[in-house]
Design an enzyme around this catalytic site. Structure first.
Site, mmCIF file in Angstrom:
data_model
loop_
_atom_site.group_PDB
_atom_site.id
_atom_site.type_symbol
_atom_site.label_atom_id
_atom_site.label_comp_id
_atom_site.label_asym_id
_atom_site.label_seq_id
_atom_site.Cartn_x
_atom_site.Cartn_y
_atom_site.Cartn_z
ATOM 1 N N GLY A 6 -2.826 26.647 90.308
ATOM 2 C CA GLY A 6 -3.311 26.834 91.927
ATOM 3 C C GLY A 6 -1.666 25.648 92.393
ATOM 4 N N LEU A 7 -0.966 24.521 92.581
ATOM 5 C CA LEU A 7 -0.302 24.089 93.036
ATOM 6 C C LEU A 7 0.647 24.224 92.427
ATOM 7 C CD1 LEU A 7 0.265 22.052 95.419
ATOM 8 C CD2 LEU A 7 -0.886 20.350 94.245
ATOM 9 N N LEU A 25 0.631 19.078 76.861
ATOM 10 C CA LEU A 25 1.036 18.333 76.763
ATOM 11 C C LEU A 25 1.639 17.229 75.576
ATOM 12 C CD1 LEU A 25 -0.268 17.500 80.603
ATOM 13 C CD2 LEU A 25 2.581 17.726 79.905
ATOM 14 N N SER A 73 -7.644 19.640 85.430
ATOM 15 C CA SER A 73 -7.068 19.362 87.038
ATOM 16 C C SER A 73 -8.818 19.142 88.050
ATOM 17 C CB SER A 73 -7.013 20.644 88.234
ATOM 18 O OG SER A 73 -7.590 21.995 88.069
ATOM 19 N N SER A 78 -4.241 12.089 92.218
ATOM 20 C CA SER A 78 -5.978 12.821 93.075
ATOM 21 C C SER A 78 -6.430 11.814 94.241
ATOM 22 C CB SER A 78 -6.226 13.307 91.791
ATOM 23 O OG SER A 78 -7.803 13.969 92.875
ATOM 24 N N TYR A 80 -11.893 12.205 85.031
ATOM 25 C CA TYR A 80 -10.890 12.546 86.275
ATOM 26 C C TYR A 80 -10.513 11.879 86.996
ATOM 27 C CZ TYR A 80 -8.366 15.497 89.412
ATOM 28 O OH TYR A 80 -6.873 16.023 90.214
ATOM 29 N N LYS A 114 -6.444 9.225 86.662
ATOM 30 C CA LYS A 114 -5.349 9.365 87.883
ATOM 31 C C LYS A 114 -5.373 8.117 87.869
ATOM 32 C CE LYS A 114 -4.682 13.898 88.095
ATOM 33 N NZ LYS A 114 -3.642 14.958 87.592
ATOM 34 N N SER A 154 -6.329 18.427 99.552
ATOM 35 C CA SER A 154 -6.900 19.274 98.876
ATOM 36 C C SER A 154 -6.104 20.043 98.911
ATOM 37 C CB SER A 154 -8.171 20.301 99.347
ATOM 38 O OG SER A 154 -9.312 18.936 99.504
ATOM 39 N N ARG A 174 -15.320 19.204 104.709
ATOM 40 C CA ARG A 174 -14.607 18.107 103.943
ATOM 41 C C ARG A 174 -13.906 18.132 103.657
ATOM 42 N NH1 ARG A 174 -12.658 17.624 98.899
ATOM 43 N NH2 ARG A 174 -12.458 15.531 98.295
HETATM 44 P P1 NAI Z 1 -5.179 24.164 88.122
HETATM 45 O O1 NAI Z 1 -5.966 23.891 87.458
HETATM 46 O O2 NAI Z 1 -4.205 24.948 88.934
HETATM 47 O O3 NAI Z 1 -3.149 23.855 86.729
HETATM 48 C C1 NAI Z 1 -2.818 23.116 86.223
HETATM 49 C C2 NAI Z 1 -1.897 23.256 85.426
HETATM 50 O O4 NAI Z 1 -2.234 22.257 84.192
HETATM 51 C C3 NAI Z 1 -2.886 24.679 84.650
HETATM 52 O O5 NAI Z 1 -1.727 25.973 84.347
HETATM 53 C C4 NAI Z 1 -3.003 24.597 82.892
HETATM 54 O O6 NAI Z 1 -2.516 25.337 82.589
HETATM 55 C C5 NAI Z 1 -2.135 23.414 82.912
HETATM 56 N N1 NAI Z 1 -2.259 22.080 82.176
HETATM 57 C C6 NAI Z 1 -3.384 21.219 81.802
HETATM 58 N N2 NAI Z 1 -3.704 20.674 79.988
HETATM 59 C C7 NAI Z 1 -1.913 21.328 80.417
HETATM 60 C C8 NAI Z 1 -1.297 20.503 78.502
HETATM 61 N N3 NAI Z 1 -2.241 19.358 77.825
HETATM 62 N N4 NAI Z 1 -0.217 20.779 78.387
HETATM 63 C C9 NAI Z 1 0.528 21.913 79.367
HETATM 64 N N5 NAI Z 1 -0.139 22.076 80.530
HETATM 65 C C10 NAI Z 1 -1.297 21.446 81.031
HETATM 66 O O7 NAI Z 1 -4.865 22.396 89.068
HETATM 67 P P2 NAI Z 1 -3.734 22.502 90.306
HETATM 68 O O8 NAI Z 1 -4.769 22.837 91.640
HETATM 69 O O9 NAI Z 1 -3.061 23.553 90.164
HETATM 70 O O10 NAI Z 1 -3.354 20.839 90.376
HETATM 71 C C11 NAI Z 1 -2.191 20.315 90.084
HETATM 72 C C12 NAI Z 1 -1.899 19.287 89.517
HETATM 73 O O11 NAI Z 1 -2.722 18.393 90.752
HETATM 74 C C13 NAI Z 1 -3.443 18.766 88.316
HETATM 75 O O12 NAI Z 1 -1.861 17.467 87.942
HETATM 76 C C14 NAI Z 1 -4.161 18.306 89.954
HETATM 77 O O13 NAI Z 1 -5.204 16.891 89.021
HETATM 78 C C15 NAI Z 1 -3.362 17.780 90.604
HETATM 79 N N6 NAI Z 1 -4.045 17.625 92.193
HETATM 80 C C16 NAI Z 1 -4.255 19.418 92.600
HETATM 81 C C17 NAI Z 1 -5.062 18.731 94.161
HETATM 82 C C18 NAI Z 1 -5.635 20.442 94.497
HETATM 83 O O14 NAI Z 1 -5.676 20.510 95.767
HETATM 84 N N7 NAI Z 1 -4.877 21.411 94.487
HETATM 85 C C19 NAI Z 1 -5.425 17.958 94.788
HETATM 86 C C20 NAI Z 1 -5.387 16.544 93.536
HETATM 87 C C21 NAI Z 1 -4.878 16.376 92.917
HETATM 88 C C1 15L Z 2 -8.801 17.293 93.016
HETATM 89 O O1 15L Z 2 -8.067 16.523 92.607
HETATM 90 C C2 15L Z 2 -8.328 18.894 92.072
HETATM 91 O O2 15L Z 2 -7.918 18.726 91.479
HETATM 92 C C3 15L Z 2 -8.989 20.055 93.617
HETATM 93 O O3 15L Z 2 -9.215 20.907 92.925
HETATM 94 C C4 15L Z 2 -10.038 19.443 94.660
HETATM 95 O O4 15L Z 2 -10.878 20.051 93.481
HETATM 96 C C5 15L Z 2 -9.494 18.031 94.815
HETATM 97 O O5 15L Z 2 -8.827 17.596 94.428
HETATM 98 C C6 15L Z 2 -11.069 18.036 95.982
HETATM 99 O O6 15L Z 2 -10.884 16.740 96.564
HETATM 100 O O7 15L Z 2 -10.978 19.192 97.316
#
Ligand code: NAI
Ligand code: 15L
Length: 274
Positions: free
Chosen positions: A15-16, A50, A73, A109, A143, A147, A172, A181
């Site tokens: 997503g991000l 990874l 994530s 996170s 999770y 982090k 978020s 929230r």
């Molecule tokens: P997401 O779940 O949509 O995307 C994560 C991507 O990482 C996926 O495309 C997945 O295929 C890939 N992935 C997972 N494990 C893998 C591996 N072993 N090897 C290669 N690729 C792998 O998550 P999102 O929301 O895009 O978040 C991206 C990053 O930002 C994550 O690290 C998440 O923890 C962090 N984050 C995101 C937040 C948000 O609001 N979207 C909030 C806080 C942290």
């Molecule tokens: C995160 O760390 C998650 O990756 C994201 O999907 C959201 O749940 C976000 O925190 C949140 O706290 O809203």
């Protein structure tokens, strides 16, 4: 440092990653994309896990910096978190060290500090009551714990190997906040791109940890460390507040899932589906 041009974006299918793929090229970056899943419409993207150390080494070769988003994530089993988020992030940093890459931006996170009580009271919360970046870490899930590990790994690689990192404790980052929230922790995609750009170009950073959100009226945490990187947030979630509060009501101090920074991750963490 001179502005990085070629940047490896891990987790680019997520997503991000998808939001940043759309926004970061306007800052002049050439993105190299990596994800465990293929990315539709991106035939040159690297499909690699990874766990594949050779592929990671090749992926980082020649880039100026890495934005490391790839991770489970949400909450999962300890074993899966261990593999993707802990060992996977270590493999990435090893590749970075071996190939002499200078800077990483690490997607940490808010869940690294999810068990921190949220500041209560009418917004805006005065600066002295905002959650500081040096508040003790209190992960709310495996999770969140991963982090914390990532932040400590980044510190080790700075102290021992001179690899710079900005760890962003993202709130978020979605198109819109969808819960009350999130009004406090939301980071608009545009502000996300502004913050990643600041984290890629600020000088010097060593290992710097910041919170990542927009300049929300209902902010719970201190954005000054992010602003010190040159980040100037432009958005505020308050435009979504009336609708969300009408639907969901204000946060209630007596409810455990409303009492902490991590929200419902404290009581019923959403689980990674794969
Ligand atoms: P997401 O779940 O949509 O995307 C994560 C991507 O990482 C996926 O495309 C997945 O295929 C890939 N992935 C997972 N494990 C893998 C591996 N072993 N090897 C290669 N690729 C792998 O998550 P999102 O929301 O895009 O978040 C991206 C990053 O930002 C994550 O690290 C998440 O923890 C962090 N984050 C995101 C937040 C948000 O609001 N979207 C909030 C806080 C942290
Ligand atoms: C995160 O760390 C998650 O990756 C994201 O999907 C959201 O749940 C976000 O925190 C949140 O706290 O809203």
């Amino acid at each position: 440092m001179s502005a990085p041009r070629t940047v490896l974006l891990t987790g680019a299918a997520g997503g991000l990653g998808t939001l940043m793929r759309g926004l970061l090229p306007a800052y002049g970056y050439q993105l190299r994309l990596l994800d465990a899943r293929p990315i539709e419409g991106e035939p040159e993207a690297i499909t690699a896990d990874l766990g594949d150390r050779e592929a990671l080494r090749e992926a980082v070769r020649g880039v100026d910096a890495v934005i490391h988003l790839a991770a489970i994530s949400l909450e999962s089993t300890f074993e899966k978190i261990l593999q993707s988020n802990i060992a996977g992030t270590h493999h990435l940093y090893e590749a970075v060290r071996e190939e002499g890459i200078r800077r990483v931006v690490f997607a940490s996170s808010n869940h690294a500090v999810g068990f921190t009580p949220r500041p209560e009271g009418e917004p805006p919360i005065p600066p002295e009551r905002l959650i500081r970046i040096d508040t003790p870490r209190r992960p709310d899930t495996y999770y969140g714990l991963s982090k914390c590990f990532g932040e400590d790994l980044a510190q080790l690689y700075w102290d021992q190997h001179g690899v710079e990192t900005v760890s962003i404790r993202i709130g978020s980052c979605f198109m819109e906040p969808t819960t009350v929230r999130m009004l406090s922790v939301w980071m608009s995609p545009g502000d996300g791109a502004r913050l990643f750009h600041a984290a890629l170009t600020a000088e010097p950073v060593g290992h710097t940890v910041v919170y990542g959100s927009s300049a929300n009226t209902r902010l719970w945490w201190d954005l000054e460390p992010a602003r010190a990187l040159g980040y100037e947030p432009q958005d505020d979630s308050e435009q979504f507040a009336a609708k969300l509060v009408a639907e969901q009501g204000e946060l209630q101090p007596g409810r455990r899932d409303h009492a902490y920074l991590g929200g419902h991750f404290i009581t019923t963490p959403p689980h990674w589906p794969h």
